[in-house]
Design a protein around this motif. Structure first.
Motif, PDB file in Angstrom:
ATOM      1  N   ILE A   1       0.735  -1.135   0.098  1.00  0.00           N
ATOM      2  CA  ILE A   1      -0.060  -0.007   0.062  1.00  0.00           C
ATOM      3  C   ILE A   1       0.908   1.235   0.231  1.00  0.00           C
ATOM      4  O   ILE A   1       1.676   1.318   0.829  1.00  0.00           O
ATOM      5  CB  ILE A   1      -0.859   0.048   1.120  1.00  0.00           C
ATOM      6  N   LEU A   2       0.810   2.055  -0.991  1.00  0.00           N
ATOM      7  CA  LEU A   2       1.542   3.164  -0.882  1.00  0.00           C
ATOM      8  C   LEU A   2       0.651   4.551  -0.328  1.00  0.00           C
ATOM      9  O   LEU A   2      -0.573   4.596  -0.676  1.00  0.00           O
ATOM     10  CB  LEU A   2       1.640   3.725  -2.521  1.00  0.00           C
ATOM     11  N   ALA A   3       1.151   5.299   0.471  1.00  0.00           N
ATOM     12  CA  ALA A   3       0.454   6.272   0.944  1.00  0.00           C
ATOM     13  C   ALA A   3       1.353   7.617   0.997  1.00  0.00           C
ATOM     14  O   ALA A   3       2.194   7.653   2.034  1.00  0.00           O
ATOM     15  CB  ALA A   3      -0.235   5.809   2.535  1.00  0.00           C
ATOM     16  N   SER A   4       1.230   8.189   0.374  1.00  0.00           N
ATOM     17  CA  SER A   4       2.241   9.563   0.110  1.00  0.00           C
ATOM     18  C   SER A   4       1.416  10.805   0.720  1.00  0.00           C
ATOM     19  O   SER A   4       0.526  11.377   0.270  1.00  0.00           O
ATOM     20  CB  SER A   4       2.450   9.745  -1.430  1.00  0.00           C
ATOM     21  N   ASP A   5       1.900  10.964   1.952  1.00  0.00           N
ATOM     22  CA  ASP A   5       1.380  12.358   2.362  1.00  0.00           C
ATOM     23  C   ASP A   5      -0.069  12.531   2.856  1.00  0.00           C
ATOM     24  O   ASP A   5      -0.774  13.549   2.797  1.00  0.00           O
ATOM     25  CB  ASP A   5       1.742  13.839   1.549  1.00  0.00           C
ATOM     26  N   VAL A   6      -0.468  11.280   3.303  1.00  0.00           N
ATOM     27  CA  VAL A   6      -2.082  11.295   3.601  1.00  0.00           C
ATOM     28  C   VAL A   6      -2.269  11.644   5.023  1.00  0.00           C
ATOM     29  O   VAL A   6      -3.423  12.110   5.443  1.00  0.00           O
ATOM     30  CB  VAL A   6      -2.198   9.720   3.540  1.00  0.00           C
ATOM     31  N   PHE A   7      -1.153  11.882   6.015  1.00  0.00           N
ATOM     32  CA  PHE A   7      -1.232  12.217   7.247  1.00  0.00           C
ATOM     33  C   PHE A   7      -1.145  13.698   7.233  1.00  0.00           C
ATOM     34  O   PHE A   7       0.072  14.155   7.871  1.00  0.00           O
ATOM     35  CB  PHE A   7      -0.355  11.498   8.263  1.00  0.00           C
ATOM     36  N   PHE A   8      -2.038  14.675   6.757  1.00  0.00           N
ATOM     37  CA  PHE A   8      -1.805  16.047   6.474  1.00  0.00           C
ATOM     38  C   PHE A   8      -2.889  16.594   7.477  1.00  0.00           C
ATOM     39  O   PHE A   8      -2.596  17.700   8.149  1.00  0.00           O
ATOM     40  CB  PHE A   8      -2.286  16.248   4.974  1.00  0.00           C
ATOM     41  N   GLU A   9      -3.971  16.281   7.479  1.00  0.00           N
ATOM     42  CA  GLU A   9      -5.021  16.917   8.451  1.00  0.00           C
ATOM     43  C   GLU A   9      -5.377  15.977   9.727  1.00  0.00           C
ATOM     44  O   GLU A   9      -5.850  14.630   9.416  1.00  0.00           O
ATOM     45  CB  GLU A   9      -6.340  17.043   7.722  1.00  0.00           C
ATOM     46  N   PRO A  10      -4.973  16.422  10.800  1.00  0.00           N
ATOM     47  CA  PRO A  10      -5.082  15.448  12.194  1.00  0.00           C
ATOM     48  C   PRO A  10      -6.375  14.817  12.125  1.00  0.00           C
ATOM     49  O   PRO A  10      -6.750  13.912  12.797  1.00  0.00           O
ATOM     50  CB  PRO A  10      -4.843  16.418  13.332  1.00  0.00           C
ATOM     51  N   GLU A  11      -7.527  15.697  11.669  1.00  0.00           N
ATOM     52  CA  GLU A  11      -8.954  15.235  12.016  1.00  0.00           C
ATOM     53  C   GLU A  11      -9.234  13.982  10.888  1.00  0.00           C
ATOM     54  O   GLU A  11     -10.139  13.282  11.107  1.00  0.00           O
ATOM     55  CB  GLU A  11     -10.105  16.536  11.517  1.00  0.00           C
ATOM     56  N   ASP A  12      -8.300  13.808  10.146  1.00  0.00           N
ATOM     57  CA  ASP A  12      -8.347  12.601   9.089  1.00  0.00           C
ATOM     58  C   ASP A  12      -7.644  11.304   9.654  1.00  0.00           C
ATOM     59  O   ASP A  12      -7.778  10.150   9.211  1.00  0.00           O
ATOM     60  CB  ASP A  12      -7.902  12.955   7.744  1.00  0.00           C
ATOM     61  N   PHE A  13      -6.707  11.380  10.607  1.00  0.00           N
ATOM     62  CA  PHE A  13      -6.082  10.474  11.086  1.00  0.00           C
ATOM     63  C   PHE A  13      -6.502   9.175  11.575  1.00  0.00           C
ATOM     64  O   PHE A  13      -6.424   8.225  11.057  1.00  0.00           O
ATOM     65  CB  PHE A  13      -5.145  10.843  12.323  1.00  0.00           C
ATOM     66  N   GLU A  14      -7.744   9.280  12.218  1.00  0.00           N
ATOM     67  CA  GLU A  14      -8.499   8.106  12.846  1.00  0.00           C
ATOM     68  C   GLU A  14      -9.040   7.532  11.471  1.00  0.00           C
ATOM     69  O   GLU A  14      -8.950   6.321  11.480  1.00  0.00           O
ATOM     70  CB  GLU A  14      -9.611   8.565  13.687  1.00  0.00           C
ATOM     71  N   ASP A  15      -9.678   8.269  10.551  1.00  0.00           N
ATOM     72  CA  ASP A  15     -10.259   7.509   9.390  1.00  0.00           C
ATOM     73  C   ASP A  15      -9.557   6.908   8.223  1.00  0.00           C
ATOM     74  O   ASP A  15      -9.639   5.582   8.058  1.00  0.00           O
ATOM     75  CB  ASP A  15     -10.947   8.514   8.604  1.00  0.00           C
ATOM     76  N   ILE A  16      -8.006   7.649   8.344  1.00  0.00           N
ATOM     77  CA  ILE A  16      -6.928   7.038   7.733  1.00  0.00           C
ATOM     78  C   ILE A  16      -6.608   5.408   8.047  1.00  0.00           C
ATOM     79  O   ILE A  16      -6.320   4.613   7.565  1.00  0.00           O
ATOM     80  CB  ILE A  16      -5.868   7.801   7.696  1.00  0.00           C
ATOM     81  N   LEU A  17      -6.340   5.542   9.447  1.00  0.00           N
ATOM     82  CA  LEU A  17      -5.696   4.557  10.307  1.00  0.00           C
ATOM     83  C   LEU A  17      -6.798   3.360  10.461  1.00  0.00           C
ATOM     84  O   LEU A  17      -6.597   2.080  10.175  1.00  0.00           O
ATOM     85  CB  LEU A  17      -5.462   4.760  11.500  1.00  0.00           C
ATOM     86  N   ALA A  18      -8.227   3.682  10.407  1.00  0.00           N
ATOM     87  CA  ALA A  18      -9.294   2.793  10.276  1.00  0.00           C
ATOM     88  C   ALA A  18      -9.190   1.936   8.856  1.00  0.00           C
ATOM     89  O   ALA A  18      -9.528   0.730   8.919  1.00  0.00           O
ATOM     90  CB  ALA A  18     -10.645   3.202  10.533  1.00  0.00           C
ATOM     91  N   THR A  19      -9.035   2.801   7.683  1.00  0.00           N
ATOM     92  CA  THR A  19      -9.052   2.008   6.500  1.00  0.00           C
ATOM     93  C   THR A  19      -7.653   1.399   6.451  1.00  0.00           C
ATOM     94  O   THR A  19      -7.895   0.018   5.996  1.00  0.00           O
ATOM     95  CB  THR A  19      -9.074   3.192   5.485  1.00  0.00           C
ATOM     96  N   MET A  20      -6.482   1.998   6.723  1.00  0.00           N
ATOM     97  CA  MET A  20      -5.358   1.009   6.753  1.00  0.00           C
ATOM     98  C   MET A  20      -5.533  -0.529   7.623  1.00  0.00           C
ATOM     99  O   MET A  20      -5.108  -1.376   7.238  1.00  0.00           O
ATOM    100  CB  MET A  20      -4.262   1.748   7.272  1.00  0.00           C
TER     101      MET A  20
END
Length: 144
Positions: A97-116
């Motif tokens: 899985i490639l993830a370039s600069d997806v940790f940009f907005e702290p409010e998205d972190f939980e959703d990104i981590l849930a998907t990962m």
């Protein structure tokens, strides 16, 4: 839409490991202009590009990048972080899985981590290749 510095760094990393990419199944999340995914495909990987299903313009940019790079066969799917969708459920097993600069907005972190977490739980051998740029410094003062 433009190429973020982290995408260039991840693309350089992919280029350094280009001999290991042919035949690998790769998913790029938050692809945007898709530099890392496009490079991986040019190196022989089987690539799926994804961006938010809530941002059709981003998905169109992914498709345009494929066209401009003579890769019209690449699959582009809408995946919204934190949401379980048919497209997410239908993804085949991935090697990377490639993830370039997806940790940009702290409010998205939980959703990104849930998907990962979902993707990695579904396929425990998948590797995550990610780049991140620190944009905000947080100073912590300790008093004793």
């Amino acid at each position: 839409m433009y190429v973020w510095p982290c995408a260039v760094v991840l693309a350089q990393y992919l280029w350094f490991h280009r001999r290991s990419l042919p035949g690998k199944a790769i998913l790029e999340i938050g692809a945007g202009v898709s530099l890392p995914g496009i490079l991986a495909a040019k190196c022989g990987a089987e690539v799926i590009l994804s961006d938010s299903s809530e941002l059709p313009h981003c998905l169109e940019v992914c498709r345009q990048s494929c066209q401009m790079n003579n890769l019209p066969h690449l699959q582009v799917v809408g995946l919204t972080w934190g949401h379980v969708s048919w497209d997410l459920l239908a993804l085949p097993p991935q090697d990377i899985i490639l993830a370039s600069d997806v940790f940009f907005e702290p409010e998205d972190f939980e959703d990104i981590l849930a998907t990962m977490y979902f993707l990695m739980h579904k396929n425990p051998k998948v590797q995550l290749w990610s780049t991140y740029q620190v944009r905000r410094q947080v100073w912590i003062t300790l008093t004793f």
